[in-house]
Design a protein around this motif. Structure first.
Motif, PDB file in Angstrom:
ATOM      1  N   LYS A 149      17.471  32.091 -54.993  1.00  0.00           N
ATOM      2  CA  LYS A 149      18.373  30.968 -55.234  1.00  0.00           C
ATOM      3  C   LYS A 149      17.941  29.781 -54.373  1.00  0.00           C
ATOM      4  CE  LYS A 149      22.298  34.173 -55.746  1.00  0.00           C
ATOM      5  NZ  LYS A 149      21.659  35.359 -55.132  1.00  0.00           N
ATOM      6  N   HIS A 150      18.337  28.582 -54.775  1.00  0.00           N
ATOM      7  CA  HIS A 150      18.026  27.388 -53.994  1.00  0.00           C
ATOM      8  C   HIS A 150      19.098  27.202 -52.917  1.00  0.00           C
ATOM      9  CE1 HIS A 150      14.698  26.245 -56.529  1.00  0.00           C
ATOM     10  NE2 HIS A 150      15.453  26.367 -57.606  1.00  0.00           N
ATOM     11  N   LYS A 151      19.152  28.150 -52.001  1.00  0.00           N
ATOM     12  CA  LYS A 151      20.102  28.139 -50.896  1.00  0.00           C
ATOM     13  C   LYS A 151      19.361  28.564 -49.639  1.00  0.00           C
ATOM     14  CE  LYS A 151      24.185  29.277 -53.684  1.00  0.00           C
ATOM     15  NZ  LYS A 151      25.355  30.175 -53.833  1.00  0.00           N
ATOM     16  N   SER A 152      19.983  28.343 -48.495  1.00  0.00           N
ATOM     17  CA  SER A 152      19.370  28.773 -47.247  1.00  0.00           C
ATOM     18  C   SER A 152      19.371  30.298 -47.169  1.00  0.00           C
ATOM     19  CB  SER A 152      20.134  28.196 -46.053  1.00  0.00           C
ATOM     20  OG  SER A 152      21.426  28.776 -45.949  1.00  0.00           O
ATOM     21  N   ILE A 153      18.487  30.840 -46.321  1.00  0.00           N
ATOM     22  CA  ILE A 153      18.394  32.289 -46.165  1.00  0.00           C
ATOM     23  C   ILE A 153      19.719  32.882 -45.710  1.00  0.00           C
ATOM     24  CG2 ILE A 153      17.257  34.146 -44.912  1.00  0.00           C
ATOM     25  CD1 ILE A 153      15.415  32.850 -46.861  1.00  0.00           C
ATOM     26  N   VAL A 154      20.394  32.224 -44.779  1.00  0.00           N
ATOM     27  CA  VAL A 154      21.650  32.761 -44.259  1.00  0.00           C
ATOM     28  C   VAL A 154      22.747  32.719 -45.312  1.00  0.00           C
ATOM     29  CG1 VAL A 154      22.506  30.597 -43.256  1.00  0.00           C
ATOM     30  CG2 VAL A 154      23.163  32.789 -42.239  1.00  0.00           C
ATOM     31  N   GLU A 155      22.733  31.708 -46.172  1.00  0.00           N
ATOM     32  CA  GLU A 155      23.723  31.644 -47.250  1.00  0.00           C
ATOM     33  C   GLU A 155      23.488  32.753 -48.276  1.00  0.00           C
ATOM     34  OE1 GLU A 155      24.891  26.912 -47.534  1.00  0.00           O
ATOM     35  OE2 GLU A 155      23.015  27.596 -48.438  1.00  0.00           O
ATOM     36  N   ILE A 156      22.230  33.051 -48.543  1.00  0.00           N
ATOM     37  CA  ILE A 156      21.919  34.151 -49.457  1.00  0.00           C
ATOM     38  C   ILE A 156      22.353  35.485 -48.850  1.00  0.00           C
ATOM     39  CG2 ILE A 156      20.027  35.436 -50.540  1.00  0.00           C
ATOM     40  CD1 ILE A 156      18.593  32.763 -50.912  1.00  0.00           C
ATOM     41  N   ALA A 157      22.123  35.654 -47.555  1.00  0.00           N
ATOM     42  CA  ALA A 157      22.561  36.877 -46.875  1.00  0.00           C
ATOM     43  C   ALA A 157      24.077  37.034 -46.957  1.00  0.00           C
ATOM     44  CB  ALA A 157      22.100  36.853 -45.423  1.00  0.00           C
ATOM     45  N   LYS A 158      24.804  35.960 -46.755  1.00  0.00           N
ATOM     46  CA  LYS A 158      26.270  35.970 -46.848  1.00  0.00           C
ATOM     47  C   LYS A 158      26.715  36.423 -48.243  1.00  0.00           C
ATOM     48  CE  LYS A 158      29.940  32.490 -47.359  1.00  0.00           C
ATOM     49  NZ  LYS A 158      31.081  33.073 -46.650  1.00  0.00           N
ATOM     50  N   GLU A 159      26.041  35.909 -49.286  1.00  0.00           N
ATOM     51  CA  GLU A 159      26.376  36.292 -50.652  1.00  0.00           C
ATOM     52  C   GLU A 159      26.109  37.769 -50.906  1.00  0.00           C
ATOM     53  OE1 GLU A 159      24.551  33.897 -53.627  1.00  0.00           O
ATOM     54  OE2 GLU A 159      25.762  32.114 -53.176  1.00  0.00           O
ATOM     55  N   GLU A 160      25.009  38.270 -50.376  1.00  0.00           N
ATOM     56  CA  GLU A 160      24.677  39.674 -50.583  1.00  0.00           C
ATOM     57  C   GLU A 160      25.713  40.593 -49.933  1.00  0.00           C
ATOM     58  OE1 GLU A 160      22.487  40.880 -52.549  1.00  0.00           O
ATOM     59  OE2 GLU A 160      21.452  39.015 -53.038  1.00  0.00           O
ATOM     60  N   VAL A 161      26.195  40.221 -48.753  1.00  0.00           N
ATOM     61  CA  VAL A 161      27.223  41.013 -48.080  1.00  0.00           C
ATOM     62  C   VAL A 161      28.480  41.096 -48.945  1.00  0.00           C
ATOM     63  CG1 VAL A 161      28.775  41.080 -46.086  1.00  0.00           C
ATOM     64  CG2 VAL A 161      26.359  40.547 -45.756  1.00  0.00           C
ATOM     65  N   LEU A 162      28.850  39.985 -49.580  1.00  0.00           N
ATOM     66  CA  LEU A 162      30.032  39.967 -50.442  1.00  0.00           C
ATOM     67  C   LEU A 162      29.791  40.735 -51.731  1.00  0.00           C
ATOM     68  CD1 LEU A 162      32.862  38.955 -51.171  1.00  0.00           C
ATOM     69  CD2 LEU A 162      31.789  36.843 -52.027  1.00  0.00           C
ATOM     70  N   GLU A 163      28.667  40.459 -52.393  1.00  0.00           N
ATOM     71  CA  GLU A 163      28.406  41.065 -53.696  1.00  0.00           C
ATOM     72  C   GLU A 163      28.189  42.573 -53.597  1.00  0.00           C
ATOM     73  OE1 GLU A 163      26.192  37.068 -55.519  1.00  0.00           O
ATOM     74  OE2 GLU A 163      25.059  38.900 -55.138  1.00  0.00           O
ATOM     75  N   GLU A 164      27.426  43.003 -52.605  1.00  0.00           N
ATOM     76  CA  GLU A 164      27.093  44.422 -52.515  1.00  0.00           C
ATOM     77  C   GLU A 164      28.143  45.242 -51.789  1.00  0.00           C
ATOM     78  OE1 GLU A 164      22.220  44.337 -52.778  1.00  0.00           O
ATOM     79  OE2 GLU A 164      23.184  45.147 -50.994  1.00  0.00           O
ATOM     80  N   CYS A 165      28.719  44.695 -50.717  1.00  0.00           N
ATOM     81  CA  CYS A 165      29.612  45.492 -49.869  1.00  0.00           C
ATOM     82  C   CYS A 165      31.065  45.019 -49.865  1.00  0.00           C
ATOM     83  CB  CYS A 165      29.076  45.526 -48.441  1.00  0.00           C
ATOM     84  SG  CYS A 165      27.420  46.249 -48.324  1.00  0.00           S
ATOM     85  N   GLY A 166      31.336  43.829 -50.401  1.00  0.00           N
ATOM     86  CA  GLY A 166      32.716  43.379 -50.554  1.00  0.00           C
ATOM     87  C   GLY A 166      33.331  42.701 -49.357  1.00  0.00           C
ATOM     88  N   TYR A 167      32.517  42.272 -48.384  1.00  0.00           N
ATOM     89  CA  TYR A 167      33.046  41.607 -47.196  1.00  0.00           C
ATOM     90  C   TYR A 167      32.775  40.107 -47.260  1.00  0.00           C
ATOM     91  CZ  TYR A 167      33.683  46.163 -44.966  1.00  0.00           C
ATOM     92  OH  TYR A 167      34.093  47.449 -44.657  1.00  0.00           O
ATOM     93  N   GLU A 168      33.810  39.320 -46.991  1.00  0.00           N
ATOM     94  CA  GLU A 168      33.682  37.864 -46.914  1.00  0.00           C
ATOM     95  C   GLU A 168      33.444  37.496 -45.455  1.00  0.00           C
ATOM     96  OE1 GLU A 168      32.998  34.472 -48.148  1.00  0.00           O
ATOM     97  OE2 GLU A 168      34.254  35.382 -49.707  1.00  0.00           O
ATOM     98  N   VAL A 169      32.258  36.973 -45.169  1.00  0.00           N
ATOM     99  CA  VAL A 169      31.911  36.659 -43.785  1.00  0.00           C
ATOM    100  C   VAL A 169      31.439  35.214 -43.683  1.00  0.00           C
ATOM    101  CG1 VAL A 169      31.274  39.049 -43.295  1.00  0.00           C
ATOM    102  CG2 VAL A 169      29.514  37.436 -44.025  1.00  0.00           C
ATOM    103  N   PRO A 170      31.702  34.556 -42.567  1.00  0.00           N
ATOM    104  CA  PRO A 170      31.150  33.207 -42.354  1.00  0.00           C
ATOM    105  C   PRO A 170      29.670  33.303 -42.003  1.00  0.00           C
ATOM    106  CG  PRO A 170      32.387  33.899 -40.426  1.00  0.00           C
ATOM    107  CD  PRO A 170      32.584  34.976 -41.453  1.00  0.00           C
ATOM    108  N   THR A 171      28.923  32.288 -42.340  1.00  0.00           N
ATOM    109  CA  THR A 171      27.491  32.303 -42.038  1.00  0.00           C
ATOM    110  C   THR A 171      27.253  32.390 -40.531  1.00  0.00           C
ATOM    111  OG1 THR A 171      27.465  29.881 -42.106  1.00  0.00           O
ATOM    112  CG2 THR A 171      26.835  31.051 -44.123  1.00  0.00           C
TER     113      THR A 171
END
Length: 237
Positions: free
Chosen positions: A128-150
């Motif tokens: 995606k055209h996003k920063s690495i940390v933003e992509i990591a944040k999305e993966e945590v939500l999509e795969e594991c269901g946790y909403e976390v701040p960057t």
């Protein structure tokens, strides 16, 4: 070896919480075919170079970069993993001992789908055209269901994966979560079938003991070793 890996898959299944989207037994058929030329994920090629006046060559694969997150639930003092069927792992086991790629229909009695189920840390592709940390944040939500701040994602390492063939860039993060940040069951998006698994520190230590066998990749082992070296003593107090 096949018996040992199969036992590993059954162990992970029996240790997991109920409510998973699928179990590996839902895979009813597996077959092998040639890679299409228009693959979005893998681009094969050959690199030529001259070293010490000698022309050399190496076959390479262009793959997408990735992010990996060591996820620790401090409410329950457990590490969070994901499990999913990985076709490349299954093929590697299926074709072990041969230099050729597997072809045709797989015998699921001899090679059950569980052989291709991995135990991994949360992660995903940098597509995606996003920063690495933003992509990591999305993966945590999509795969594991946790909403976390960057801001809660601690950068650990940048390294390369598969340096003999692909050498994709990998970024490893560490993130602590609590039960209050759990907003969904996770499990991936679209056609993904990902199972979320929590393991105690005692259980997880066995994954990095000498002689351990796991279907997970080196990113998982690297992340766990870093966790036990730098975080586990503080997390377990």
């Amino acid at each position: 070896m096949l018996k040992l890996l199969g036992s590993l898959g059954r162990y992970c299944c029996s240790s997991a919480k109920s409510g998973f989207k699928i179990q590996p037994s839902c895979i009813s058929r597996i077959w092998f075919g040639p890679m299409p030329k228009d693959s979005n994920w893998i681009k094969p090629g050959r690199l030529h170079f001259i070293e010490n006046d000698v022309e050399k060559q190496v076959d390479i694969i262009k793959t997408i970069d990735g992010v990996v997150v060591i996820l620790y639930n401090k409410s329950r003092q457990k590490l969070i993993f994901v499990r999913q069927f990985r076709g490349a792992v299954y093929q590697g086991i299926h074709s072990a001992g041969s230099s050729d790629m597997s072809k045709g229909e797989a015998d699921l009695q001899k090679f059950p789908p569980e052989l291709g189920v991995t135990l991994e840390l949360c992660g995903g592709a940098v597509d995606k055209h996003k920063s690495i940390v933003e992509i990591a944040k999305e993966e945590v939500l999509e795969e594991c269901g946790y909403e976390v701040p960057t801001e809660s994602l601690q950068h650990v390492y940048d390294y390369r994966s598969g340096i003999g063939t692909s050498s994709s860039a990998m970024t490893l993060f560490y993130c602590e979560v609590c039960d209050a940040q759990k907003v969904s069951q996770g499990g991936g998006v679209e056609s993904e079938e990902i199972q979320v698994l929590e393991m105690s520190l005692e259980e997880t230590r066995k994954l990095v003991q000498t002689g351990a066998v796991t279907n997970g990749g080196p990113s998982c082992l690297l992340g766990l070793l870093w966790f036990f070296l730098h975080k586990a003593p503080k997390a377990s107090t």
